[in-house]
Design an enzyme around this catalytic site. Structure first.
Site, mmCIF file in Angstrom:
data_model
loop_
_atom_site.group_PDB
_atom_site.id
_atom_site.type_symbol
_atom_site.label_atom_id
_atom_site.label_comp_id
_atom_site.label_asym_id
_atom_site.label_seq_id
_atom_site.Cartn_x
_atom_site.Cartn_y
_atom_site.Cartn_z
ATOM 1 N N HIS A 117 -3.608 -5.243 0.414
ATOM 2 C CA HIS A 117 -3.022 -5.757 1.666
ATOM 3 C C HIS A 117 -3.041 -7.289 1.695
ATOM 4 O O HIS A 117 -3.996 -7.870 2.232
ATOM 5 C CB HIS A 117 -3.801 -5.218 2.869
ATOM 6 C CG HIS A 117 -3.650 -3.752 3.065
ATOM 7 N ND1 HIS A 117 -2.758 -3.218 3.971
ATOM 8 C CD2 HIS A 117 -4.249 -2.709 2.463
ATOM 9 C CE1 HIS A 117 -2.828 -1.893 3.914
ATOM 10 N NE2 HIS A 117 -3.722 -1.559 3.013
ATOM 11 N N GLU A 167 -1.437 -9.183 3.577
ATOM 12 C CA GLU A 167 -1.298 -9.694 4.951
ATOM 13 C C GLU A 167 -2.649 -10.068 5.580
ATOM 14 O O GLU A 167 -2.710 -10.959 6.426
ATOM 15 C CB GLU A 167 -0.552 -8.677 5.829
ATOM 16 C CG GLU A 167 -1.287 -7.384 6.181
ATOM 17 C CD GLU A 167 -1.189 -6.286 5.137
ATOM 18 O OE1 GLU A 167 -0.924 -6.594 3.961
ATOM 19 O OE2 GLU A 167 -1.421 -5.108 5.490
ATOM 20 N N CYS A 207 0.841 -1.198 0.000
ATOM 21 C CA CYS A 207 0.000 0.000 0.000
ATOM 22 C C CYS A 207 0.880 1.254 0.000
ATOM 23 O O CYS A 207 1.485 1.566 -1.010
ATOM 24 C CB CYS A 207 -0.988 -0.047 1.152
ATOM 25 S SG CYS A 207 -2.440 0.944 0.819
HETATM 26 N N1 GLN Z 1 -2.126 6.644 2.742
HETATM 27 C C1 GLN Z 1 -2.180 5.869 1.533
HETATM 28 C C2 GLN Z 1 -3.522 5.976 0.848
HETATM 29 O O1 GLN Z 1 -4.513 6.356 1.455
HETATM 30 C C3 GLN Z 1 -1.816 4.426 1.790
HETATM 31 C C4 GLN Z 1 -2.813 3.708 2.658
HETATM 32 C C5 GLN Z 1 -2.291 2.435 3.251
HETATM 33 O O2 GLN Z 1 -1.089 2.175 3.276
HETATM 34 N N2 GLN Z 1 -3.185 1.614 3.756
HETATM 35 O O3 GLN Z 1 -3.633 5.661 -0.301
#
Ligand code: GLN
Length: 538
Positions: free
Chosen positions: A509, A511, A383
């Site tokens: 994600h 994970e 992310c």
């Molecule tokens: N802050 C970033 C976004 O909103 C990444 C979010 C995250 O890592 N979950 O896109």
């Protein structure tokens, strides 16, 4: 629903005793006996969900397939049971009150005075029974957050009391408590447990089973004492001794006969033994590694044990799958700079840059990615970690001076990461990100396609910002290719780096999806790449 048995898990004496792990272990044992089980967490705080809580307050925010931002215990439930959870598996005081108040505004209570009993407790019971009904469950385990005696948890305990009264032995209350060892007295002490059970009894709830967290084995005398003072049979006093790994707990609970005790209380015939063969195999591999790798976890919350809970567990699953001990070195991104970069990152066989929000620690993350890219060290960016890889490549390979994400610099000359169009119209914060499972198509011949062994995947998301498609061509020409796409919304989901042995950034994600039964392939292959790197074969 009529046949569903309800198991309530309450906690006493202290927080952090591991109600989530006990709930997940009970579920694992019952599932291994062929029952259908789901686990639900009732959280007494007033937030609608933990999506708006920062990790200092609440650890990791766990995201389900249906896009609910939930308590991290749901992650344990999924990792132990391999059964996906959903919005219905996490209910907070905020959700309960919001729903009751919105019914009141619609006039649904027909002029009644709206009260904690029965309206709030009815709503709590409704949400428990709703999940039991929807899943056609043999057992629903409901974990009550907090500790007995907390003001916030009173309506939840009252709802438990009412359900026990209504449904008799279809309800079983498991109370998790602490038996401290006082070194000066050289003894285990049962008094705190007696007090916490008294508190529960004052609220009208008699526990059926008491699970005792302890650092020392409980002798018969202690077991009998707890039984006598707490009004339960000695066989219902279950020892839960400190374990080397949370994954030992189902085995320890089986040895203590917790599943048998539950079945007896619920009047369910006991047939055979739980099938824990795969679980035992996993534990064997976990405890007998043939190799070791050092992985850097780069994030700004590394000092918090629970902030990267799912990532740490995914490393454990992937380590076992590779029969490799994954030594996770926590690197605080805020304190990583050119002067200490070599010292902090030297010796790592893999670098994972964590998800996150906000600018703090961003430059450290970017630096760690440069180090991984330039030194051919396996890299997994999740992310924000993937977004930082794009920024790093823009700045240092394409020469885009000042390239950034508009999350951190709205006037950057190179907005290589930008807010998604669909997010620009949204104003509120809670539950408004791109959340939950979305499909992604993988490019043939990519590392990702090889990792997953298929061309179409779906993964869970939690973000507002995204690779800016205007730069896709330039990045691709220079070697950073977009190999995973959400075709419907034209969003880049995965980037890779040509000429690097293993460099993968994912907007989603992975994970959240890693379980003991199904270690996530991206983590498994990342660790495999780290093993190769460590042995110098690549
Ligand atoms: N802050 C970033 C976004 O909103 C990444 C979010 C995250 O890592 N979950 O896109």
């Amino acid at each position: 629903m009529s046949n569903t048995k309800f198991i309530f898990v309450t906690g006493g004496v202290a927080s952090s005793l591991g109600k989530g792990i006990i709930s997940a272990s009970i579920a694992k044992l019952l599932i291994s006996r062929g029952f259908t089980v789901s686990i639900q967490k009732l959280d007494p705080y007033i937030n609608i969900d933990p999506g708006t809580l920062n990790p200092y307050e609440h650890g990791e925010c766990y995201v389900t397939d249906d896009g609910a931002e939930t308590d991290l215990d749901l992650g344990h439930y999924e990792r132990f049971t391999n059964v996906p959870t959903s919005q219905a598996n996490n209910v907070t005081t905020g959700v309960v009150y919001q729903s009751v108040i919105s019914k009141e505004r619609k006039g649904e209570f027909l002029g009644e005075t709206v009260q904690v009993i029965p309206h709030i407790t009815d709503e709590i019971k409704y949400r428990i029974k709703l999940l039991a009904n929807s899943g056609n469950l043999d057992f629903l385990i409901t974990e009550i957050g907090g500790t007995v005696g907390d003001i916030e948890s009173l309506p939840f305990i009252e709802a438990v009391r009412q359900m026990c009264w209504e449904l008799g032995n279809s309800c079983i209350v498991v109370h998790l408590t602490l038996i401290p060892y006082l070194a000066a007295a050289g003894e285990l002490k049962t008094k705190p447990t007696q007090h916490s059970v008294k508190l529960l009894q004052e609220q009208g709830v008699q526990p059926d089973i008491i699970v005792c967290r302890t650092e020392r084995s409980l002798n018969e005398g202690i077991r009998n004492k707890i039984a006598l003072f707490c009004n339960i049979s000695p066989s219902s006093v279950i020892e839960c001794i400190d374990a080397e790994s949370i994954y030992d707990v189902p085995i320890l609970m089986k040895k203590e006969g917790l599943d048998l005790e539950i079945l007896r209380k619920a009047d369910v015939p006991v047939i055979g033994e739980p099938d824990l063969e795969d679980w035992e195999k996993f534990l064997h591999k976990l405890k007998n590694p043939k190799s070791q790798v050092h992985i850097g976890l780069i994030g700004k919350y590394v000092e918090l044990k629970d902030a990267y809970s799912s990532i740490n567990e995914a490393f454990i699953h992937a380590g076992a799958a590779n029969e490799c001990f994954v030594d996770v070195k926590l690197v605080h991104s805020e304190f990583l700079d050119e002067s200490n970069m070599h010292e902090m990152l030297n010796g790592l066989d893999g670098i994972l840059v964590a998800p996150g929000f906000g600018e703090r620690g961003i430059e450290g993350k970017i630096l760690a990615i440069r180090y991984a890219r330039e030194n051919g060290i396996p890299f997994l960016g999740i992310c924000l970690g993937m977004q930082c890889a794009v920024i790093e490549f823009g700045r240092n390979v394409l020469g885009y001076k000042g390239a950034h994400s508009t999350e951190f610099d709205t006037s950057t000359p190179y907005p290589v990461i930008d807010m998604m169009e669909m997010q620009k119209k949204i104003s509120g914060l809670g539950g408004t990100m791109r959340l939950g499972t979305y499909p992604c198509h993988l490019q043939n011949g990519s590392i990702a396609a090889d990792v997953y062994g298929t061309g179409n995947i779906s993964e869970r998301h939690r973000h507002r910002f995204e690779f800016n498609n205007e730069y896709k061509e330039a990045f691709s020409q220079a070697g950073m290719t977009s190999v995973g796409l959400n075709e419907k919304d034209n969003l880049v989901e995965i980037i890779e780096l040509k000429g690097h042995p293993w460099f993968v950034g994912v907007q989603f994600h992975p994970e959240y999806r890693s379980t003991v039964a199904n270690p996530h392939p991206l983590f498994v292959k990342f660790i495999e790449a780290a093993v190769d790197y460590a042995s110098g074969t690549k």
